[in-house]
Design an enzyme around this catalytic site. Structure first.
Site, PDB file in Angstrom:
ATOM      1  N   TYR A 125     -66.891   7.439 -33.679  1.00 14.03           N
ATOM      2  CA  TYR A 125     -65.971   8.576 -33.649  1.00 14.03           C
ATOM      3  C   TYR A 125     -66.507   9.752 -34.463  1.00 14.03           C
ATOM      4  O   TYR A 125     -66.171  10.895 -34.214  1.00 14.03           O
ATOM      5  CB  TYR A 125     -64.608   8.178 -34.223  1.00 14.03           C
ATOM      6  CG  TYR A 125     -63.658   7.554 -33.240  1.00 14.03           C
ATOM      7  CD1 TYR A 125     -63.958   6.350 -32.622  1.00 14.03           C
ATOM      8  CD2 TYR A 125     -62.439   8.157 -32.945  1.00 14.03           C
ATOM      9  CE1 TYR A 125     -63.079   5.766 -31.739  1.00 14.03           C
ATOM     10  CE2 TYR A 125     -61.552   7.579 -32.056  1.00 14.03           C
ATOM     11  CZ  TYR A 125     -61.874   6.380 -31.460  1.00 14.03           C
ATOM     12  OH  TYR A 125     -60.992   5.812 -30.578  1.00 14.03           O
ATOM     13  N   ASP A 145     -66.136  -8.937 -26.960  1.00 11.60           N
ATOM     14  CA  ASP A 145     -65.776  -9.305 -25.576  1.00 11.60           C
ATOM     15  C   ASP A 145     -64.960 -10.591 -25.571  1.00 11.60           C
ATOM     16  O   ASP A 145     -63.945 -10.709 -24.887  1.00 11.60           O
ATOM     17  CB  ASP A 145     -67.028  -9.416 -24.682  1.00 11.60           C
ATOM     18  CG  ASP A 145     -68.163 -10.216 -25.304  1.00 11.60           C
ATOM     19  OD1 ASP A 145     -68.068 -10.581 -26.494  1.00 11.60           O
ATOM     20  OD2 ASP A 145     -69.156 -10.489 -24.593  1.00 11.60           O
ATOM     21  N   ASP A 191     -59.590   0.630 -31.872  1.00 10.26           N
ATOM     22  CA  ASP A 191     -58.809   1.480 -30.964  1.00 10.26           C
ATOM     23  C   ASP A 191     -58.453   0.688 -29.703  1.00 10.26           C
ATOM     24  O   ASP A 191     -57.297   0.645 -29.277  1.00 10.26           O
ATOM     25  CB  ASP A 191     -59.638   2.720 -30.594  1.00 10.26           C
ATOM     26  CG  ASP A 191     -58.907   3.624 -29.609  1.00 10.26           C
ATOM     27  OD1 ASP A 191     -57.705   3.866 -29.820  1.00 10.26           O
ATOM     28  OD2 ASP A 191     -59.539   4.059 -28.632  1.00 10.26           O
ATOM     29  N   ASP A 251     -54.594  -1.428 -28.592  1.00  8.82           N
ATOM     30  CA  ASP A 251     -53.828  -1.169 -27.358  1.00  8.82           C
ATOM     31  C   ASP A 251     -53.567  -2.474 -26.616  1.00  8.82           C
ATOM     32  O   ASP A 251     -52.476  -2.714 -26.100  1.00  8.82           O
ATOM     33  CB  ASP A 251     -54.584  -0.209 -26.423  1.00  8.82           C
ATOM     34  CG  ASP A 251     -54.181   1.247 -26.644  1.00  8.82           C
ATOM     35  OD1 ASP A 251     -53.848   1.590 -27.795  1.00  8.82           O
ATOM     36  OD2 ASP A 251     -54.200   2.033 -25.675  1.00  8.82           O
TER      37      ASP A 251
HETATM   38  C1  IPM Z   1     -55.288   6.174 -31.478  1.00  7.40           C
HETATM   39  C2  IPM Z   1     -55.629   7.169 -30.407  1.00  7.40           C
HETATM   40  C3  IPM Z   1     -56.664   8.150 -30.949  1.00  7.40           C
HETATM   41  C4  IPM Z   1     -57.881   7.353 -31.363  1.00  7.40           C
HETATM   42  C5  IPM Z   1     -57.049   9.271 -29.970  1.00  7.40           C
HETATM   43  C6  IPM Z   1     -55.855  10.056 -29.507  1.00  7.40           C
HETATM   44  C7  IPM Z   1     -58.090  10.180 -30.540  1.00  7.40           C
HETATM   45  O1  IPM Z   1     -56.062   6.537 -29.260  1.00  7.40           O
HETATM   46  O2  IPM Z   1     -54.823   6.578 -32.552  1.00  7.40           O
HETATM   47  O3  IPM Z   1     -55.486   4.988 -31.219  1.00  7.40           O
HETATM   48  O4  IPM Z   1     -58.713   7.012 -30.521  1.00  7.40           O
HETATM   49  O5  IPM Z   1     -58.005   7.057 -32.561  1.00  7.40           O
HETATM   50 MG    MG Z   2     -55.849   4.425 -29.292  1.00 11.17          MG
END
Ligand code: IPM
Ligand code: MG
Length: 356
Positions: free
Chosen positions: A143, A223, A247, A251
Site C-alpha cells: 500500500y 491461499d 484487507d 472481507d
Molecule cells: C479497508 C478498505 C481500504 C483499504 C480502501 C478503501 C483503501 O478496503 O479499509 O479495508 O484497502 O485499506
Molecule cells: Mg478492505
C-alpha cells in the site's frame, strides 16, 4: 466530569447516516456514564474534495491529532472515481492512517447467535464457533511501497511489497498481546513459499514469539488461509498478517459473520489513541436512503470506548445492546430474513440507544 475530544469524519456515501446513528449511541453513553464527549467534525475523502479540492486537508489532520480518538465513516464513491490515484478519496484514508501513525488494524469477526442464519456456511461449520481477530499491518507493505509506471516498448506498472524489521516487530507485539486476552493463539498468514518479505515476517515473528511462550504460534500460507477460513473458521483466534492480505481476508471473514455491515475496526498504535471505522466501504448505491446497517459503526464506537477511552464497561454495554436488538428480531435490509422486523438506519440506531 470526565471529558474526551472526539474527531468525527463522516466521510462519503452511507458514512454520513451511520456515523450519525453512532453519535446518538455515544451521546446516550455520555449521559449514562457521566462523561462529556466534545465532538468536532473534520472533512475526509470525497466530502473534503468537494469542499476544499483535496481529499485530506491539513486541518483534518490537525483536528484528529488534537483529539483523544477519531470516529470515521467511510470514503469514496463514483463521483470521484475518475480522479487520478493521488487525488482519490481512498488516498486520504491511507494518508490519515499514515499521518496518525496507526499501524495496527484490529478487525474482529464473530458470528452473533441471533445472526447464525445469515452466515452462508453450513450449520455444522458455524456451530463450532466463529470468533477471530484479524490483526492487519496498516501503514506499510504494498500500500505504501514504491510504485510507478515504466514506459518502454510495452508499458508496464509496478507496486512494491516491502517491510522492515521494526514494522514487523511492533505489529507482532500487538498480535501476541491480543491473543493473550483471547484464546492464546496467533496464526501468521503470509506467502513465505514465494515472497522474501514473508520470509522476513516469519523470522521476526518467531523471534518476538520467544517473549510470549504462553501463546501458540502457527504459520499458514495465505491461499490456504483463504480456504481454511470457510472450511473451519473455528481454528482461528488471532490472524496476524500484512496490509494487503489483511484487507482481503477481513472481507472474507466478514462475510462469514453474515454481513459486512456488522464488522467494526480499530486502527491503533502504542498509546491509547485510535481511529474507529467499519470495515465496509461507502456503499454509494444505497447512500441517503436510510437503509444501511449502522451496527458496524456503532460497534466501532464500542471499540473506541474500550481501546482509547478506557471505558470497557460502556463498550460491553453497547455490544450487549446490539445483541439484544438482534435477538428481538430487528434487522436492516442486509441481514434481513423472513419473519424478522425490517428497520432502517435511523431506527436501528434508536433501538440500540433504547437498550442502553
Ligand atoms: C479497508 C478498505 C481500504 C483499504 C480502501 C478503501 C483503501 O478496503 O479499509 O479495508 O484497502 O485499506
Ligand atoms: Mg478492505
Amino acid at each position: 466530569m470526565k471529558e474526551f475530544n472526539i474527531a468525527v469524519m463522516h466521510g462519503d456515501g452511507i458514512g454520513v447516516e451511520i456515523v450519525n446513528a453512532s453519535l446518538e449511541v455515544l451521546e446516550k453513553i455520555g449521559e449514562k456514564y457521566n462523561v462529556k464527549f466534545n465532538t468536532k467534525n473534520a472533512l475526509l475523502g470525497g466530502a473534503a474534495i468537494d469542499a476544499t479540492g483535496i481529499p485530506l486537508p491539513e486541518e483534518t489532520i490537525k483536528i484528529c491529532k488534537e483529539s483523544d480518538a477519531v470516529i470515521l465513516g467511510s470514503v469514496g464513491g463514483p463521483k470521484w472515481d475518475s480522479l487520478p490515484g493521488a487525488k482519490r478519496p481512498e488516498k486520504a484514508l491511507l494518508g490519515i492512517r499514515e499521518a496518525l501513525g496507526l499501524y495496527a488494524n484490529l478487525r474482529p469477526a464473530k458470528v452473533y447467535e441471533a445472526l447464525k442464519d445469515a452466515c452462508p456456511l453450513k450449520d455444522s461449520i458455524v456451530n463450532e464457533g466463529v470468533d477471530l481477530l484479524v490483526v492487519r499491518e496498516l501503514t506499510g507493505g504494498i500500500y505504501f511501497g514504491e510504485r510507478g509506471r515504466v514506459k518502454k516498448d510495452v508499458d508496464s506498472a509496478y507496486d512494491t511489497e516491502s517491510y522492515d524489521v521494526n514494522e514487523i516487530k511492533r505489529i507482532a507485539h500487538v498480535a501476541f498481546k491480543s491473543a493473550r486476552q483471547r484464546r492464546g493463539k496467533v496464526t501468521l498468514v503470509d506467502k513465505a513459499n514465494v515472497l522474501e518479505s514473508s520470509r522476513l515476517w516469519r523470522e521476526v515473528v518467531n523471534e518476538i514469539h520467544k517473549e510470549y511462550t504462553d501463546v501458540e504460534l502457527e504459520f499458514m500460507y495465505v491461499d490456504n488461509a483463504a480456504m481454511q477460513l470457510v472450511r473451519k473458521p473455528s481454528q482461528f483466534d488471532v490472524v496476524l498478517t500484512n496490509n494487503i492480505f489483511g484487507d482481503i481476508l477481513s472481507d472474507e471473514a466478514s462475510m462469514i459473520t453474515g454481513s459486512i455491515g456488522m464488522l467494526p475496526s480499530a486502527s491503533v498504535r502504542e498509546d491509547s489513541f485510535g481511529m474507529y471505522e467499519p470495515i465496509h466501504g461507502s456503499a454509494p448505491d444505497i447512500a441517503g436512503k436510510d437503509i444501511a446497517n449502522p451496527l458496524a459503526q456503532i460497534l466501532s464506537v464500542a471499540m473506541m470506548l474500550r481501546y482509547s477511552l478506557d471505558m470497557k464497561e460502556a463498550a460491553e454495554d453497547i455490544e450487549r445492546a446490539v445483541e439484544k436488538v438482534l435477538k428481538d428480531g430487528y434487522r436492516t435490509a442486509d441481514i434481513y430474513a423472513e419473519g424478522m422486523k425490517k428497520v432502517g438506519t435511523k431506527e436501528m440506531g434508536e433501538l440500540v440507544v433504547s437498550k442502553l
